[in-house]
Motif scaffolding. Structure first.
Motif, PDB file in Angstrom:
ATOM      1  N   LEU A  27       0.824  -1.212   0.000  1.00 55.28           N
ATOM      2  CA  LEU A  27       0.000   0.000   0.000  1.00 55.28           C
ATOM      3  C   LEU A  27       0.857   1.261   0.000  1.00 55.28           C
ATOM      4  O   LEU A  27       0.514   2.254  -0.648  1.00 55.28           O
ATOM      5  CB  LEU A  27      -0.936  -0.004   1.213  1.00 55.28           C
ATOM      6  N   ASP A  28       1.972   1.231   0.729  1.00 55.29           N
ATOM      7  CA  ASP A  28       2.893   2.374   0.705  1.00 55.29           C
ATOM      8  C   ASP A  28       3.461   2.570  -0.696  1.00 55.29           C
ATOM      9  O   ASP A  28       3.565   3.697  -1.196  1.00 55.29           O
ATOM     10  CB  ASP A  28       4.041   2.160   1.694  1.00 55.29           C
ATOM     11  N   LEU A  29       3.831   1.467  -1.342  1.00 56.00           N
ATOM     12  CA  LEU A  29       4.396   1.545  -2.690  1.00 56.00           C
ATOM     13  C   LEU A  29       3.369   2.068  -3.679  1.00 56.00           C
ATOM     14  O   LEU A  29       3.711   2.871  -4.565  1.00 56.00           O
ATOM     15  CB  LEU A  29       4.889   0.157  -3.130  1.00 56.00           C
ATOM     16  N   ILE A  30       2.139   1.614  -3.547  1.00 54.41           N
ATOM     17  CA  ILE A  30       1.089   2.073  -4.452  1.00 54.41           C
ATOM     18  C   ILE A  30       0.914   3.583  -4.350  1.00 54.41           C
ATOM     19  O   ILE A  30       0.712   4.273  -5.348  1.00 54.41           O
ATOM     20  CB  ILE A  30      -0.236   1.343  -4.156  1.00 54.41           C
ATOM     21  N   PHE A  31       1.001   4.098  -3.136  1.00 55.16           N
ATOM     22  CA  PHE A  31       0.898   5.549  -2.965  1.00 55.16           C
ATOM     23  C   PHE A  31       2.030   6.263  -3.703  1.00 55.16           C
ATOM     24  O   PHE A  31       1.812   7.273  -4.376  1.00 55.16           O
ATOM     25  CB  PHE A  31       0.930   5.899  -1.470  1.00 55.16           C
ATOM     26  N   LEU A  32       3.254   5.699  -3.602  1.00 53.77           N
ATOM     27  CA  LEU A  32       4.392   6.283  -4.329  1.00 53.77           C
ATOM     28  C   LEU A  32       4.216   6.133  -5.838  1.00 53.77           C
ATOM     29  O   LEU A  32       4.570   7.041  -6.613  1.00 53.77           O
ATOM     30  CB  LEU A  32       5.693   5.611  -3.886  1.00 53.77           C
ATOM     31  N   ASN A  40     -15.281   6.784  17.486  1.00 55.85           N
ATOM     32  CA  ASN A  40     -14.366   5.789  18.065  1.00 55.85           C
ATOM     33  C   ASN A  40     -14.267   4.545  17.188  1.00 55.85           C
ATOM     34  O   ASN A  40     -13.174   4.000  16.990  1.00 55.85           O
ATOM     35  CB  ASN A  40     -14.834   5.401  19.472  1.00 55.85           C
ATOM     36  N   TYR A  41     -15.403   4.098  16.659  1.00 56.00           N
ATOM     37  CA  TYR A  41     -15.393   2.935  15.766  1.00 56.00           C
ATOM     38  C   TYR A  41     -14.595   3.238  14.493  1.00 56.00           C
ATOM     39  O   TYR A  41     -13.794   2.415  14.031  1.00 56.00           O
ATOM     40  CB  TYR A  41     -16.824   2.527  15.402  1.00 56.00           C
ATOM     41  N   LEU A  42     -14.819   4.420  13.916  1.00 52.15           N
ATOM     42  CA  LEU A  42     -14.105   4.791  12.688  1.00 52.15           C
ATOM     43  C   LEU A  42     -12.606   4.939  12.945  1.00 52.15           C
ATOM     44  O   LEU A  42     -11.784   4.541  12.111  1.00 52.15           O
ATOM     45  CB  LEU A  42     -14.683   6.088  12.119  1.00 52.15           C
ATOM     46  N   ASP A  43     -12.259   5.513  14.100  1.00 54.68           N
ATOM     47  CA  ASP A  43     -10.841   5.646  14.452  1.00 54.68           C
ATOM     48  C   ASP A  43     -10.183   4.275  14.580  1.00 54.68           C
ATOM     49  O   ASP A  43      -9.014   4.098  14.206  1.00 54.68           O
ATOM     50  CB  ASP A  43     -10.693   6.416  15.773  1.00 54.68           C
ATOM     51  N   MET A  44     -10.942   3.301  15.099  1.00 58.95           N
ATOM     52  CA  MET A  44     -10.402   1.950  15.233  1.00 58.95           C
ATOM     53  C   MET A  44     -10.124   1.347  13.852  1.00 58.95           C
ATOM     54  O   MET A  44      -9.080   0.717  13.635  1.00 58.95           O
ATOM     55  CB  MET A  44     -11.397   1.072  16.003  1.00 58.95           C
ATOM     56  N   ILE A  45     -11.061   1.564  12.920  1.00 62.31           N
ATOM     57  CA  ILE A  45     -10.901   0.997  11.579  1.00 62.31           C
ATOM     58  C   ILE A  45      -9.692   1.599  10.874  1.00 62.31           C
ATOM     59  O   ILE A  45      -8.799   0.884  10.394  1.00 62.31           O
ATOM     60  CB  ILE A  45     -12.164   1.241  10.732  1.00 62.31           C
ATOM     61  N   PHE A  46      -9.663   2.916  10.783  1.00 62.84           N
ATOM     62  CA  PHE A  46      -8.647   3.580   9.964  1.00 62.84           C
ATOM     63  C   PHE A  46      -7.339   3.803  10.719  1.00 62.84           C
ATOM     64  O   PHE A  46      -6.353   4.252  10.128  1.00 62.84           O
ATOM     65  CB  PHE A  46      -9.203   4.901   9.420  1.00 62.84           C
ATOM     66  N   GLY A  47      -7.353   3.457  12.014  1.00 71.02           N
ATOM     67  CA  GLY A  47      -6.111   3.546  12.780  1.00 71.02           C
ATOM     68  C   GLY A  47      -5.095   2.484  12.392  1.00 71.02           C
ATOM     69  O   GLY A  47      -3.919   2.573  12.772  1.00 71.02           O
ATOM     70  N   ILE A  48      -5.518   1.474  11.638  1.00 72.14           N
ATOM     71  CA  ILE A  48      -4.589   0.407  11.239  1.00 72.14           C
ATOM     72  C   ILE A  48      -3.751   0.812  10.022  1.00 72.14           C
ATOM     73  O   ILE A  48      -2.822   0.105   9.651  1.00 72.14           O
ATOM     74  CB  ILE A  48      -5.339  -0.908  10.938  1.00 72.14           C
ATOM     75  N   PHE A  49      -4.065   1.958   9.414  1.00 68.37           N
ATOM     76  CA  PHE A  49      -3.357   2.393   8.215  1.00 68.37           C
ATOM     77  C   PHE A  49      -2.354   3.499   8.540  1.00 68.37           C
ATOM     78  O   PHE A  49      -2.632   4.378   9.358  1.00 68.37           O
ATOM     79  CB  PHE A  49      -4.338   2.923   7.162  1.00 68.37           C
ATOM     80  N   THR A  50      -1.182   3.440   7.893  1.00 69.96           N
ATOM     81  CA  THR A  50      -0.249   4.565   7.950  1.00 69.96           C
ATOM     82  C   THR A  50      -0.824   5.695   7.102  1.00 69.96           C
ATOM     83  O   THR A  50      -1.804   5.513   6.370  1.00 69.96           O
ATOM     84  CB  THR A  50       1.124   4.168   7.417  1.00 69.96           C
ATOM     85  N   GLU A  51      -0.198   6.865   7.173  1.00 71.54           N
ATOM     86  CA  GLU A  51      -0.685   7.999   6.395  1.00 71.54           C
ATOM     87  C   GLU A  51      -0.644   7.688   4.892  1.00 71.54           C
ATOM     88  O   GLU A  51      -1.577   8.002   4.152  1.00 71.54           O
ATOM     89  CB  GLU A  51       0.150   9.241   6.693  1.00 71.54           C
ATOM     90  N   ALA A  58      -3.545   5.939  -0.113  1.00 73.81           N
ATOM     91  CA  ALA A  58      -3.771   4.950  -1.167  1.00 73.81           C
ATOM     92  C   ALA A  58      -5.212   4.436  -1.111  1.00 73.81           C
ATOM     93  O   ALA A  58      -5.871   4.269  -2.145  1.00 73.81           O
ATOM     94  CB  ALA A  58      -2.786   3.790  -1.029  1.00 73.81           C
ATOM     95  N   VAL A  59      -5.714   4.198   0.109  1.00 68.33           N
ATOM     96  CA  VAL A  59      -7.105   3.774   0.287  1.00 68.33           C
ATOM     97  C   VAL A  59      -8.050   4.839  -0.244  1.00 68.33           C
ATOM     98  O   VAL A  59      -9.038   4.537  -0.944  1.00 68.33           O
ATOM     99  CB  VAL A  59      -7.395   3.491   1.782  1.00 68.33           C
ATOM    100  N   ILE A  79      -9.272  10.038   7.177  1.00 66.02           N
ATOM    101  CA  ILE A  79      -8.399  10.010   6.005  1.00 66.02           C
ATOM    102  C   ILE A  79      -7.996  11.443   5.686  1.00 66.02           C
ATOM    103  O   ILE A  79      -8.846  12.333   5.645  1.00 66.02           O
ATOM    104  CB  ILE A  79      -9.110   9.374   4.790  1.00 66.02           C
ATOM    105  N   ILE A  80      -6.709  11.664   5.475  1.00 62.98           N
ATOM    106  CA  ILE A  80      -6.216  13.003   5.155  1.00 62.98           C
ATOM    107  C   ILE A  80      -6.530  13.297   3.691  1.00 62.98           C
ATOM    108  O   ILE A  80      -6.111  12.553   2.798  1.00 62.98           O
ATOM    109  CB  ILE A  80      -4.701  13.108   5.407  1.00 62.98           C
ATOM    110  N   PRO A  81      -7.278  14.350   3.403  1.00 60.59           N
ATOM    111  CA  PRO A  81      -7.686  14.616   2.016  1.00 60.59           C
ATOM    112  C   PRO A  81      -6.525  15.102   1.150  1.00 60.59           C
ATOM    113  O   PRO A  81      -5.569  15.701   1.628  1.00 60.59           O
ATOM    114  CB  PRO A  81      -8.747  15.710   2.175  1.00 60.59           C
ATOM    115  N   TYR A  82      -6.608  14.815  -0.121  1.00 63.99           N
ATOM    116  CA  TYR A  82      -5.648  15.359  -1.079  1.00 63.99           C
ATOM    117  C   TYR A  82      -5.890  16.849  -1.229  1.00 63.99           C
ATOM    118  O   TYR A  82      -7.023  17.335  -1.163  1.00 63.99           O
ATOM    119  CB  TYR A  82      -5.814  14.680  -2.447  1.00 63.99           C
ATOM    120  N   SER A  83      -4.828  17.585  -1.439  1.00 58.17           N
ATOM    121  CA  SER A  83      -4.962  19.032  -1.577  1.00 58.17           C
ATOM    122  C   SER A  83      -5.624  19.402  -2.900  1.00 58.17           C
ATOM    123  O   SER A  83      -6.392  20.357  -2.977  1.00 58.17           O
ATOM    124  CB  SER A  83      -3.588  19.713  -1.468  1.00 58.17           C
TER     125      SER A  83
END
Length: 269
Positions: free
Chosen positions: A141-146, A204-215, A220-221, A242-246
């Motif tokens: 997933l990190d590579l896909i982002f790159l 809290n539920y959403l934070d649990m789900i998306f907390g498993i992903f790096t930035e 990439a998600v 999820i941090i939005p794209y600029s």
């Protein structure tokens, strides 16, 4: 139990008999009582004798009216108690239903969460033969982002061959990541729509789900979420899961360009 019931019936029957005898005795002796109280002489005609019961008729009429009022009062009180009891039962049923639905949701959520974790693990175990830059390493997933970033750079340079190569690497990844995005979407959607959860619980539920992903993984998600045309992504960006794209218009155009790119080139192990 039957013995106690029989005693109650006997007491009720005795009470009715005593009441009837008392009423009949009162009616029978009423003329004598009335003459004694008023000092009048005994009536000489049937009409005068009948008039003596006029007071008694008035008394029993008033008594009947009073009984009617008392009956209405107790009926209203009984109906009020019944309404309170029905409301209490409804509240208890609603509470039980709410607890049951929350338990069902928790069971679903943690099952889905484990599935998401396993899907992410499976994706990150994939080895990519990235022709454009075979030296880059890391989680898939990190590579896909790159790789998405490389595509945007090469597209701006109008380097057609590299653009096609990178786009097909990304497209090759679509079937691999689709189950993850689909599971994320279903779980997120049901969490947001759960009427029994407070806003804090939802977060809290959403934070649990998306907390498993790096930035980088979360970005990439985000990209593939948009690529597959699932909704709710704006809500997740608003909640900062999820941090939005600029430049969202650039991402939108990038997705369109990749979808319309030519035949596959990339190889996968």
């Amino acid at each position: 139990m039957n013995k106690g019931k029989n005693i109650k019936i006997i007491r009720w029957f005795i009470g009715v008999v005593v009441s009837l005898v008392s009423i009949l005795a009162f009616i029978f002796f009423f003329p004598a009582i009335l003459l004694s109280l008023t000092g009048l002489s005994f009536p000489k005609s049937a009409g005068e004798f009948g008039d003596m019961y006029g007071v008694l008729n008035t008394f029993f009429t008033g008594l009947a009216f009073m009984g009617l009022i008392i009956t209405i009062f107790f009926q209203r009180k009984e109906l009020a108690l019944q309404r309170e009891d029905l409301k209490r039962q409804a509240d208890e049923f609603e509470t039980q239903s709410r607890l049951s639905e929350i338990q069902q949701f928790n069971s679903f959520f943690f099952h889905s969460f484990n599935n998401i974790v396993n899907l992410k693990k499976d994706i990150n175990s994939i080895s990519i033969n990235y022709e454009y830059n075979p030296e880059i390493k890391g989680n898939t997933l990190d590579l896909i982002f790159l790789i998405i970033g490389d595509y945007m750079v090469e597209y701006n340079k109008n380097n057609e061959y590299n653009t096609i190569t990178i786009s097909q690497t990304i497209k090759k990844f679509i079937p691999k990541i689709t189950p993850l995005i689909k599971s994320l979407h279903i779980t997120t959607n049901l969490t947001l729509k759960n009427k029994h959860l407070s806003e804090e619980q939802v977060q809290n539920y959403l934070d649990m789900i998306f907390g498993i992903f790096t930035e980088e993984e979360a970005r990439a998600v985000d990209f593939f979420w948009r690529y597959l045309n699932y909704d709710l992504i704006e809500n997740l960006e608003y909640r900062k899961n999820i941090i939005p794209y600029s430049g969202k218009e650039i991402i939108k155009q990038t997705i369109s360009n990749i979808k319309n790119s030519p035949t596959q080139i990339a190889e996968w192990n």
